[in-house]
Scaffold this motif. Structure first.
Motif, PDB file in Angstrom:
ATOM      1  N   GLU A 483       0.891  -1.158   0.097  1.00 29.59           N
ATOM      2  CA  GLU A 483      -0.112  -0.069  -0.072  1.00 29.59           C
ATOM      3  C   GLU A 483       0.882   1.183  -0.041  1.00 29.59           C
ATOM      4  O   GLU A 483       1.735   1.378   0.873  1.00 29.59           O
ATOM      5  CB  GLU A 483      -0.987   0.040   1.120  1.00 29.59           C
ATOM      6  N   ARG A 484       0.551   1.986  -1.035  1.00 29.72           N
ATOM      7  CA  ARG A 484       1.208   3.528  -1.150  1.00 29.72           C
ATOM      8  C   ARG A 484       0.565   4.519  -1.022  1.00 29.72           C
ATOM      9  O   ARG A 484      -0.781   4.535  -1.503  1.00 29.72           O
ATOM     10  CB  ARG A 484       2.376   3.349  -2.376  1.00 29.72           C
ATOM     11  N   VAL A 485       0.843   5.791  -0.389  1.00 30.15           N
ATOM     12  CA  VAL A 485      -0.023   6.810  -0.441  1.00 30.15           C
ATOM     13  C   VAL A 485      -0.018   7.421  -1.769  1.00 30.15           C
ATOM     14  O   VAL A 485       0.960   7.884  -2.307  1.00 30.15           O
ATOM     15  CB  VAL A 485       0.557   7.675   0.593  1.00 30.15           C
ATOM     16  N   LYS A 486      -1.309   7.928  -2.365  1.00 28.85           N
ATOM     17  CA  LYS A 486      -1.326   8.704  -3.587  1.00 28.85           C
ATOM     18  C   LYS A 486      -1.146  10.098  -3.076  1.00 28.85           C
ATOM     19  O   LYS A 486      -0.410  10.856  -3.837  1.00 28.85           O
ATOM     20  CB  LYS A 486      -2.487   8.360  -4.214  1.00 28.85           C
ATOM     21  N   TYR A 487      -2.061  10.423  -2.063  1.00 28.55           N
ATOM     22  CA  TYR A 487      -2.021  11.981  -1.715  1.00 28.55           C
ATOM     23  C   TYR A 487      -2.881  11.921  -0.417  1.00 28.55           C
ATOM     24  O   TYR A 487      -3.577  10.802  -0.135  1.00 28.55           O
ATOM     25  CB  TYR A 487      -2.689  12.840  -2.721  1.00 28.55           C
ATOM     26  N   PHE A 488      -2.842  12.986   0.486  1.00 30.72           N
ATOM     27  CA  PHE A 488      -3.525  12.978   1.484  1.00 30.72           C
ATOM     28  C   PHE A 488      -4.805  13.877   1.392  1.00 30.72           C
ATOM     29  O   PHE A 488      -4.490  15.211   1.158  1.00 30.72           O
ATOM     30  CB  PHE A 488      -2.733  13.489   2.679  1.00 30.72           C
TER      31      PHE A 488
END
Lengths: 882, 454
Positions: A483-488
């Motif tokens: 799981e990687r963050v796309k944006y907050f």
């Protein structure tokens, strides 16, 4: 059910020139007990054993024998072309989203077209063309993107109006259509006959075919295939090819050394009708209605129509079940939505009489792309399976690539998107596969918009900070199970809306990512990049250095504490991997590679590092959490946390040091950010992850720190002209072609893999050049956004395709990266691409048929950035005084 | 004028209630998984009542439906009181003593029942003291009678039913100085109620029935199909044994007048019931109580009216028939429902609909074209119709609601017809009772895992 297919098979002439096959085939059809008792014995050994007599197995056999390999045995547990191959709908279509799949389909089409002439076997090849319908504007955009791709490849293709659709097909209701794509070259075949024709040709070339022979498992010694065990005895062999279709997964797991082939079968239904009163012409185009989830083709004057329903029925999750295979039944209730779609599309077929509802299992893969290549764990074990219901379209091309792979060491195209090594053990859980294929099968018809993510099989690999980040509004994507963050999403935003909107235009997260980018430029951001593949290679003596010097193109004999960006090249100088290697000590190295390199890079190095117990390679991916501190104030945050000076004088660029951050010791700090921005990567032993993250966030507060995601990273690296492996770089791209000569040390005092090829390129020039394009007349708010794979035109002529793109918040323009070729105007021959050639052209990028002017650059705008930053810094300091 | 589907749903779901037996350590050790209940009024106000409670001092769970007539007072009182009478009847001697001592010394009582009530299911606060005193008298008598034997559930149920009916009768005869209460106890006694109560303890299921509500067991056969097993007998004119019983209890001279037009004394549908003192008291007692009663009672034509051919009371009893059933793994659920359901739906359909709802599988025969000549259009029509039938399953989260939807909305094909449902639910109050009766349903789901472990 059998009746119809007996008829279908009766069309096939079972006359092969090769006596070996004929006798094998005859004895199985014969009812004579005597004949049954004496099947042709299996050979004791062969160079290649292929398991599976469907379209894939026969295509591999055909192409291997064409390439000159003769000592080949093909084993089929039942009869040739009796599985999915026999039941499939027989549509050969080039309407494919990626150019690799498109090329495979194009090759297959051309191969099947001449197969009857070559073998004398009727393949039922009919050029009908196909019409893909669009009920919505978004669908039409999607079709136009495919059309752009097809056109530059010279495959005839037209975007047509609903009226033209009506002219091409007598039965279509066009009232709800906005347009369509017409491919006149698409064809229909009798899939079983194609497979038999390939088998016949292979057989004439010396391939031995044995039906009614089941493979039980593969014997492996020292990581290599040694023999194939069957119910009729053993065959010693060097190569084994698993073309077992939906049974490939199980066969892969049957041996002592499991080979993970992540695919899973789903039931697939299609309908056959009796002929119309006025039977359909044999050349009436095949209709694909993706919004209705159906396809409709002519079948003996009636229609054949199937589709990809929203609620697929996966089967054989618990493995092979004979009872179930024979009980695969028609399920009309399940087919009802597809039948409704059919009657909506062709109201007049209402009066047609039903002949049968066929239930034909198809195998699907976790990412909707087929699986080919060599096992990362067992050498000589090749796989070709998981066709996601496009087996006939891909059969020829896929078989060719795999045969080339086996004979030449690598196919003639970059097939990384299909490489078995893109998967690891983590995609081989039955539960994962079952859940994922239930999502994949409906996706066959769903609109593919930029940056969609799979929803199933998620949250498998996560960073220890996952919950912390999630609570702060992180939106996630998945890469290689991580799981990687796309944006907050800032508090208060409409979250649901952000996740569900699908668009080819400006996305909703535009401003969110813009704010993250701004913070990276002006203050400091934290991006969790723990998914990166991390290896440690160490030795007791100089073995590690020596081996790595040979396997990597840059000079790794640098002082301890230095980080080197380098390619891991193949013999042709192409990038097998692009990585950063830190020299931790004289004898140990820390290597960082892209996330999806975990299996491929491991296998590549394992196969090439000398067998030496004093040389140790360890996958430490899971041991470290990686935080990327990007931005001008990263220096301040880190020096305050470590009481160590972090300024460039003390901590120069491309430097690596173990230091303490907060209370935590042994944090590997590297002065790289993978974006060209100032900052640091922190490799933190996982138990310290939360502590270090908290410390960084607390300390960073006064410097305006915030979380950021991969979309911001992407925008930053693309505007800085940073190429990423897997997107821009592949096994067919050399450092010379992407302006990275400086990362190659041709004179490092020893040979390295790919050196010769690079030397030759250095002398003779390159045939393609990685180039940056800034879109000029593109309206970010109103125009379609580029994605990747858009054709590039130079002075009105096609020169190549883009590989990635992003909006640059600094330039306030879209930036596309891609490769420019130089095709001779008359012959089409590839010529050397010079700097002048790049600089002296007028460029256009084609986005779904619309061309936008673009400015080509071979170097990033470093000066522009410097100026801007100074100006912005003033603004920021002004802001802080308030 | 039609109701929209959401309007229909809000009417159907207004009274729905679900209870899930709580799990311990992720395991439900009870043989009951939980229950769904619901009721749909036809009378205004509704005359049906329902109760559900867990016995706290003994094991087991009590569930019951009560169908009131001539008003709802009796059904209300029975729904509040009967389970206490049953629980007390089941209590061992020591526990009774403990409770009595607590009351005596003003200490907190051990809780006897844990109720599972819908917010609309009320208890009358005013009468609680009166009801409590009657109950206390009952347990005091039980203490005095201490036989030392363990309590038999069947006997306890019969005793409780009879005792409560007796108390209702006595309270009306004695009256109460509080005029509100005085009127209340008279209304309770002069109205009537049937009761169908299930007691589940492990694999032992007892159903005590008085009147014409029913308990139906849903049994899943090995092939997955459903069959219905009755666990109660209707006490009405359709039950020959019951007619026979009434006849043997009265002189031969009354034989002809006892049952007329399928009614007891030509008036009452159920042959057993709580309250209904007009069928139990002597004419003198009735006259005395009515005359000395409050004006409202005195002026009521119904209460003053003495049934014809009323010679040898009592004609009516509240004594239940009790059926014991040992639960098997294939016994998946029990439907308790008032006659409002049973007169619109066959028991086999009731069990099939609930079974298919609970298993989530709609056992329709798969369609096979085979050798038949079927066109795409015909097939499409058939499939759409089947789909509509299935889709009604997914609207409900409550098995009882689902049954009511079918009971009220089914068309001739056994599929829920929205138009019909909408019409039936939008009938004006005064007409509703002509088309349908109050419906009250409890569906108890059993835990096959626990049951098969016994």
């Amino acid at each position: 059910a059998a009746g119809m297919f007996l008829r279908l098979l009766a069309d096939v002439r079972w006359r092969a020139a090769d006596p070996r096959w004929r006798s094998a085939a005859r004895c199985h059809r014969s009812t004579s007990a005597a004949a049954e008792a004496h099947p042709v014995p299996l050979p004791a050994q062969a160079q290649v054993v292929i398991c599976g007599g469907g379209i894939m197995g026969t295509s591999v056999a055909y192409h291997l024998s064409k390439l000159g390999w003769k000592d080949i045995v093909l084993l089929e547990q039942g009869r040739l072309a009796a599985g999915t191959t026999r039941f499939c709908a027989g549509i050969v279509s080039m309407a494919r989203h990626t150019s690799l799949e498109l090329k495979m389909a194009d090759y297959s089409n051309k191969l099947y077209q001449q197969l009857e002439q070559e073998t004398g076997i009727q393949t039922g090849y009919t050029k009908t063309g196909s019409i893909s319908l669009a009920q919505t504007q978004d669908r039409l955009i999607s079709l136009k993107r495919i059309a752009s791709s097809l056109n530059v490849m010279g495959i005839p293709c037209e975007i047509i109006t609903p009226k033209q659709v009506a002219q091409l097909h007598p039965l279509i209701n066009i009232h709800d259509l906005v347009g369509a794509m017409y491919l006149p070259e698409d064809a229909l075949v009798l899939s079983a006959s194609v497979s038999l024709a390939l088998a016949t040709a292979a057989s004439r070339n010396g391939v031995q075919i044995h039906e009614r022979t089941s493979v039980s498992h593969i014997s492996v010694q020292k990581g290599r295939v040694t023999a194939v065990e069957t119910d009729r005895g053993q065959i010693k062999c060097q190569y084994f090819v698993n073309c077992a279709g939906q049974w490939a997964y199980e066969l892969g797991h049957s041996g002592e050394e499991p080979v993970n082939i992540p695919l899973h079968a789903c039931e697939h239904f299609y309908l056959l009708t009796h002929p119309l009163k006025e039977p359909l012409a044999s050349n009436v185009p095949t209709v694909v209605d993706p919004d209705g989830r159906i396809y409709i083709r002519n079948w003996q004057g009636g229609i054949l129509s199937g589709g990809f329903e929203k609620n697929p029925k996966p089967l054989f999750t618990e493995g092979r079940n004979q009872l179930e295979i024979h009980n695969l039944q028609e399920d009309w209730d399940h087919f009802e939505p597809l039948l409704s779609a059919l009657l909506r599309r062709m109201p007049d077929v209402e009066a047609l009489q039903i002949m049968q509802l066929v239930n034909c299992p198809e195998s699907f893969t976790p990412d909707m792309r087929c699986i080919m290549g060599e096992s990362p764990t067992v050498r000589g074990y090749f796989v070709l399976a998981g066709m996601n219901s496009a087996g006939i379209s891909y059969g020829g091309g896929a078989g060719k690539y795999l045969a080339e792979w086996m004979v030449n060491g690598y196919p003639s195209e970059n097939v990384w998107p299909l490489d078995l090594k893109r998967f690891g053990t983590l995609q081989s859980s039955r539960t994962f596969l079952r859940h994922r294929v239930m999502e994949v099968m409906p996706l066959m018809c769903d609109l593919k918009v930029p940056r969609w993510d799979f929803q199933t099989g998620r949250q498998l690999r996560t960073s220890p900070l996952y919950d912390r980040l999630d609570a702060q509004g992180a939106r996630w994507m998945e890469k290689h199970g991580f799981e990687r963050v796309k944006y907050f999403v800032p508090p208060g935003s409409d979250l649901l809306d952000l996740d569900q909107r699908k668009t080819f235009y400006k996305p909703d997260w535009f401003d969110i990512v813009g704010a993250e980018v701004k913070c990276c430029k002006e203050a400091v951001c934290v991006i969790d990049m723990s998914s990166f593949t991390k290896f440690e290679i160490s030795s007791t003596g100089d073995q590690a250095l020596e081996s790595l010097q040979y396997l990597f193109s840059n000079d790794l004999d640098v002082p301890v504490g230095h980080v080197v960006h380098t390619g891991m090249l193949n013999e042709k100088g192409g990038y097998e991997n692009d990585c950063s290697i830190a020299r931790l000590s004289k004898r140990s190295f820390f290597m960082i590679s892209p996330t999806d390199q975990q299996v491929h890079c491991w296998a590549w190095l394992k196969n090439r590092l000398p067998e030496d117990s004093n040389l140790v390679m360890e996958d430490v991916t899971w041991k470290y959490t990686a935080l990327n501190l990007i931005g001008p104030r990263a220096v301040d945050v880190l020096s305050e946390l470590s009481y160590a000076p972090m300024t460039p004088e003390h901590f120069p660029s491309l430097f690596c040091k173990e230091m303490s951050v907060g209370y935590a010791n042994g944090i590997r700090v590297m002065s790289i950010t993978h974006t060209g921005e100032p900052g640091f990567m922190l490799y933190i032993p996982i138990e310290y992850a939360l502590h270090v993250y908290n410390e960084v966030m607390n300390m960073g507060q006064k410097y305006g720190i915030r979380n950021a995601g991969y979309y911001a990273l992407r925008s930053l690296r693309i505007e800085k002209f940073f190429a990423f492996w897997g997107q821009d770089l592949d096994a067919f791209t050399t450092p010379m072609e992407c302006g990275r000569e400086f990362q190659v040390k041709l004179e490092k005092g020893m040979d390295f893999v790919g050196q010769e090829a690079l030397l030759e390129q250095k002398q003779n020039g390159v045939y393609k050049r990685f180039t940056m394009f800034i879109l000029e007349d593109h309206d970010t708010d109103m125009d379609l956004w580029p994605w990747w794979g858009e054709p590039i035109f130079r002075n009105g002529r096609y020169v190549g395709k883009t590989t990635s793109s992003a909006y640059s918040y600094t330039l306030e323009r879209h930036v596309c990266l891609g490769f420019v070729h130089h095709f001779d105007e008359k012959t089409g021959e590839e010529l050397v691409v010079t700097t002048d050639f790049i600089n002296q052209g007028e460029y256009e990028i084609d986005i779904a048929g619309q061309r936008f002017q673009a400015k080509a650059k071979l170097y990033p705008f470093s000066s522009l950035f410097a100026q801007r930053r100074r100006k912005d810094e003033e603004e920021l300091s002004g802001y802080q005084r308030e | 004028f039609y109701l929209t589907p959401p309007q229909v749903n809000s009417i159907l779901k207004a009274n729905e209630y679900s209870f899930k037996v709580p799990e311990f350590d992720g395991k439900n050790v009870s043989s009951v998984l939980g229950f769904d209940s619901n009721q749909l009024p036809a009378n205004a106000p509704i005359e049906d009542r329902r109760s559900a409670a867990t016995c706290l001092q003994t094991r087991g769970m009590l569930l019951g439906v009560f169908d009131g007539h001539a008003g709802c007072a009796c059904a209300q009182a029975v729904s509040e009181r009967l389970f206490y009478y049953i629980a007390v009847s089941l209590l061992p001697h020591e526990t009774l003593l403990e409770i009595e001592n607590a009351v005596e010394s003003g200490r907190a009582l051990l809780p006897i029942l844990q109720w599972h009530k819908h917010p609309n299911d009320y208890f009358s606060k005013e009468a609680s003291k009166l009801y409590f005193n009657s109950l206390r008298t009952y347990w005091q008598e039980l203490i005095d009678l201490n036989s030392g034997e363990t309590t038999d559930v069947k006997e306890a149920l019969i005793n409780a039913f009879k005792r409560l009916d007796n108390d209702i009768s006595l309270e009306a005869q004695v009256g109460d100085p509080n005029s509100f209460l005085n009127y209340l106890v008279l209304r309770v006694a002069f109205s009537g109620a049937t009761a169908c109560v299930a007691h589940v303890d492990g694999v032992d299921l007892h159903v005590a029935n008085t009147g014409d509500s029913r308990a139906m067991l849903g049994v899943q056969e090995e092939d997955g199909s459903w069959s219905a097993v009755s666990l109660s007998y209707d006490h009405n004119a359709q039950n020959e044994r019951e007619v026979e019983r009434v006849k043997t209890e009265h002189p031969k001279s009354e034989e002809k007048s006892l049952v007329k037009q399928d009614r007891l004394l030509g008036l009452l549908m159920p042959f057993r019931a709580f309250g209904d003192v007009k069928f139990k008291w002597s004419i003198e007692l009735q006259k005395r109580v009515v005359e000395s009663g409050p004006d409202q009672l005195n002026e009521n034509e119904y209460t003053k009216f003495i049934p014809p051919n009323y010679h040898t009371p009592p004609y009516l009893t509240a004594e239940p028939e009790v059926i014991h059933h040992r639960l098997r793994p294939q016994d998946k659920f029990l439907v308790l429902a008032t006659d409002g359901l049973w007169e619109t739906m066959h028991r086999q359909d009731v069990v099939r609909i609930v079974g298919e709802y609970l298993t989530g599988v709609h056992h329709q025969q798969p369609i096979a074209v085979g050798g038949y000549k079927v066109t795409l259009g015909q097939m499409h029509g058939l499939l759409t119709e089947r789909r509509a039938r299935i889709s009604s399953v997914f609207e409900d989260q409550n098995a009882a609601t689902h049954l009511i939807r079918h009971a009220v909305g089914n068309n001739e094909f056994g599929a829920v017809d929205h138009e019909r449902l909408s019409k039936m639910l939008s009938l004006p109050e005064e007409l509703a009772r002509m088309y349908r009766d109050d419906i009250t349903i409890i569906v108890v789901q059993f835990n096959s895992h626990v049951i098969s472990a016994y």
